[in-house]
Motif scaffolding. Sequence first.
Motif, PDB file in Angstrom:
ATOM      1  N   TRP A 118       0.879  -1.019   0.012  1.00 46.63           N
ATOM      2  CA  TRP A 118       0.056   0.016   0.124  1.00 46.63           C
ATOM      3  C   TRP A 118       0.834   1.141   0.159  1.00 46.63           C
ATOM      4  N   VAL A 119       0.083   2.477  -0.354  1.00 40.38           N
ATOM      5  CA  VAL A 119       0.893   3.697  -0.182  1.00 40.38           C
ATOM      6  C   VAL A 119       0.001   4.708   0.653  1.00 40.38           C
ATOM      7  N   LYS A 120       0.416   5.419   1.588  1.00 42.06           N
ATOM      8  CA  LYS A 120      -0.385   6.207   2.142  1.00 42.06           C
ATOM      9  C   LYS A 120      -0.084   7.714   1.259  1.00 42.06           C
ATOM     10  N   VAL A 121      -1.108   8.352   1.127  1.00 38.34           N
ATOM     11  CA  VAL A 121      -1.056   9.816   0.541  1.00 38.34           C
ATOM     12  C   VAL A 121      -1.288  10.817   1.593  1.00 38.34           C
ATOM     13  N   LEU A 122      -0.316  11.631   2.191  1.00 39.51           N
ATOM     14  CA  LEU A 122      -0.725  12.571   3.095  1.00 39.51           C
ATOM     15  C   LEU A 122      -0.744  13.934   2.366  1.00 39.51           C
ATOM     16  N   THR A 123      -1.898  14.561   2.846  1.00 39.70           N
ATOM     17  CA  THR A 123      -2.024  16.153   2.228  1.00 39.70           C
ATOM     18  C   THR A 123      -2.053  16.852   3.502  1.00 39.70           C
ATOM     19  N   GLN A 124      -1.735  17.852   3.490  1.00 40.38           N
ATOM     20  CA  GLN A 124      -1.717  19.110   4.460  1.00 40.38           C
ATOM     21  C   GLN A 124      -1.788  20.471   3.940  1.00 40.38           C
ATOM     22  N   GLN A 125      -2.519  21.276   4.810  1.00 41.49           N
ATOM     23  CA  GLN A 125      -2.522  22.868   4.513  1.00 41.49           C
ATOM     24  C   GLN A 125      -2.047  23.505   5.788  1.00 41.49           C
ATOM     25  N   ASN A 126      -1.324  24.323   5.705  1.00 43.70           N
ATOM     26  CA  ASN A 126      -0.899  25.226   7.080  1.00 43.70           C
ATOM     27  C   ASN A 126      -1.297  26.524   6.618  1.00 43.70           C
ATOM     28  N   CYS A 127      -2.410  26.892   7.356  1.00 41.35           N
ATOM     29  CA  CYS A 127      -3.129  28.279   6.863  1.00 41.35           C
ATOM     30  C   CYS A 127      -3.733  28.888   8.030  1.00 41.35           C
ATOM     31  N   LEU A 128      -3.484  30.141   8.064  1.00 40.15           N
ATOM     32  CA  LEU A 128      -4.034  30.847   9.305  1.00 40.15           C
ATOM     33  C   LEU A 128      -4.884  32.148   8.576  1.00 40.15           C
ATOM     34  N   ASN A 129      -6.196  32.184   9.052  1.00 42.07           N
ATOM     35  CA  ASN A 129      -6.868  32.969   8.438  1.00 42.07           C
ATOM     36  C   ASN A 129      -7.303  34.232   9.241  1.00 42.07           C
ATOM     37  N   LEU A 130      -7.291  35.529   9.144  1.00 42.51           N
ATOM     38  CA  LEU A 130      -7.432  36.538  10.034  1.00 42.51           C
ATOM     39  C   LEU A 130      -8.400  37.473   9.580  1.00 42.51           C
ATOM     40  N   CYS A 131      -8.965  38.170  10.606  1.00 42.71           N
ATOM     41  CA  CYS A 131      -9.525  39.475  10.190  1.00 42.71           C
ATOM     42  C   CYS A 131      -8.790  40.475  10.886  1.00 42.71           C
ATOM     43  N   LEU A 132      -8.106  41.433  10.293  1.00 38.78           N
ATOM     44  CA  LEU A 132      -7.312  42.536  10.816  1.00 38.78           C
ATOM     45  C   LEU A 132      -7.896  43.330  11.627  1.00 38.78           C
ATOM     46  N   ARG A 133      -9.095  43.839  11.295  1.00 36.96           N
ATOM     47  CA  ARG A 133      -9.826  44.679  12.087  1.00 36.96           C
ATOM     48  C   ARG A 133     -11.325  44.021  12.578  1.00 36.96           C
ATOM     49  N   PRO A 134     -11.246  43.420  13.606  1.00 39.66           N
ATOM     50  CA  PRO A 134     -12.321  42.532  14.192  1.00 39.66           C
ATOM     51  C   PRO A 134     -13.553  43.307  14.302  1.00 39.66           C
ATOM     52  N   ARG A 135     -13.451  44.469  14.998  1.00 39.23           N
ATOM     53  CA  ARG A 135     -14.604  45.420  15.305  1.00 39.23           C
ATOM     54  C   ARG A 135     -14.984  46.012  14.033  1.00 39.23           C
ATOM     55  N   ALA A 136     -14.583  45.797  12.886  1.00 39.44           N
ATOM     56  CA  ALA A 136     -15.201  46.571  11.735  1.00 39.44           C
ATOM     57  C   ALA A 136     -16.157  45.381  11.029  1.00 39.44           C
ATOM     58  N   VAL A 137     -16.289  44.221  11.570  1.00 32.65           N
ATOM     59  CA  VAL A 137     -17.467  43.405  11.207  1.00 32.65           C
ATOM     60  C   VAL A 137     -18.394  43.244  12.243  1.00 32.65           C
ATOM     61  N   TYR A 138     -19.603  43.658  11.863  1.00 31.67           N
ATOM     62  CA  TYR A 138     -20.797  43.909  12.671  1.00 31.67           C
ATOM     63  C   TYR A 138     -21.973  42.665  12.913  1.00 31.67           C
ATOM     64  N   ARG A 139     -21.818  42.175  14.031  1.00 36.72           N
ATOM     65  CA  ARG A 139     -22.685  41.056  14.254  1.00 36.72           C
ATOM     66  C   ARG A 139     -24.049  41.634  14.724  1.00 36.72           C
ATOM     67  N   ALA A 140     -25.049  41.262  13.696  1.00 30.43           N
ATOM     68  CA  ALA A 140     -26.353  41.832  14.103  1.00 30.43           C
ATOM     69  C   ALA A 140     -27.348  40.524  14.492  1.00 30.43           C
ATOM     70  N   THR A 141     -28.090  40.659  15.531  1.00 30.26           N
ATOM     71  CA  THR A 141     -28.895  39.626  16.127  1.00 30.26           C
ATOM     72  C   THR A 141     -30.228  40.003  15.855  1.00 30.26           C
ATOM     73  N   MET A 142     -31.495  39.388  16.336  1.00 30.32           N
ATOM     74  CA  MET A 142     -32.631  39.584  16.517  1.00 30.32           C
ATOM     75  C   MET A 142     -33.258  40.055  17.431  1.00 30.32           C
ATOM     76  N   SER A 143     -34.191  40.846  17.619  1.00 28.75           N
ATOM     77  CA  SER A 143     -35.042  41.181  18.685  1.00 28.75           C
ATOM     78  C   SER A 143     -36.646  41.566  18.171  1.00 28.75           C
TER      79      SER A 143
END
Length: 339
Positions: free
Chosen positions: A314-339
């Motif tokens: 047999w042969v094992k095929v190893l795949t990998q991803q080394n990824c960092l995802n960031l929002c550099l201004r977290p407060r610039a995304v507004y979370r709206a909820t319901m009321s």
Amino acid sequence: MPTLDAFLADAFSLTSLTEAFIKVPHQPGRLGSLGLFRERGITTTNVMVEEKEGQLSLITTSPRGGVPETIGKAKRTARSFIVPHLERIGHINADEIQNVRAFGSETEAETIQSIVNSLLTDLRAMHEVTLEYHRMGALQGVILDADASTTIYNLFTEFGVAQNTGAIAFNTATTDIRNSIVAILRLIEAEMGGTMVSGYRGFCGATFFDALVGHATVKEAYKYQQGLMLGADLRSAGFTYGGVIWEEYRGSVAKPDGSGNASFINASQGFIVPMCNPSIFVTHFAPADFIETVNTVGLPGYAKQVIDPEFQRWVKVLTQQNCLNLCLRPRAVYRATMS
């Protein structure tokens, strides 16, 4: 006929496997297709994010030849993020190649490559949905692991800020939804400072989207536009209201322990995102943890093989991803909820 020597063929080299893995057609979710995240390859396994608290202020008049006001040095803060490591392994057994010939071909190379490509397609799909899941987490400010409960990074904690959030009164028929949205955009603009914003997108859970589309003031706004609100399915196509392109974001994937699905977005929430260039969202790709890739510029993915050391069955095929995802201004995304 194909033989076990095929496992040592070029189709299974690091270069060939990696090239094939990257060439597999992308199967991204909505954020990937929109190109919301700008991508960068890096040569290290950690990322330093430097924040410079730039400040604009008015200049006081002073007499010609006099002593002007001095400007203080801008405060800088550096934060380090370790790039998450994502890895999967697939198997190819000798029996999958034995006595198999590619249609219309007498060569085993084509057969081997088709088997490799089929496996890489399955593995790539897993990496793509995980990448989208992490990107959606970065957009919302909290990046979770595959169990949907373990926090990889809380960007509000990392940047020392509080989330910009509030409720829209959908349950009140007289609520002016447009004014509520405009108020949100003003808060986002304040966070963006001097950065030019070209537009806004609202990514909504199903319940939030239905409440938005079904509200009386929104219906009234589209009443005379060819029955748009009545005759069309706006969930994926989206529609513009209050200066925001709204769409229902659909995303759910099985957890690795089989305990259910991990949802990409809360059904009763919507996230309003500023669109700008350069984007406030970034994906960093770090190099793989192979000897051959040390200190090289990171690629979107890697693939490598390991052969059965005893019997080459047999042969094992190893795949990998080394990824960092960031929002550099977290407060610039507004979370709206319901009321």
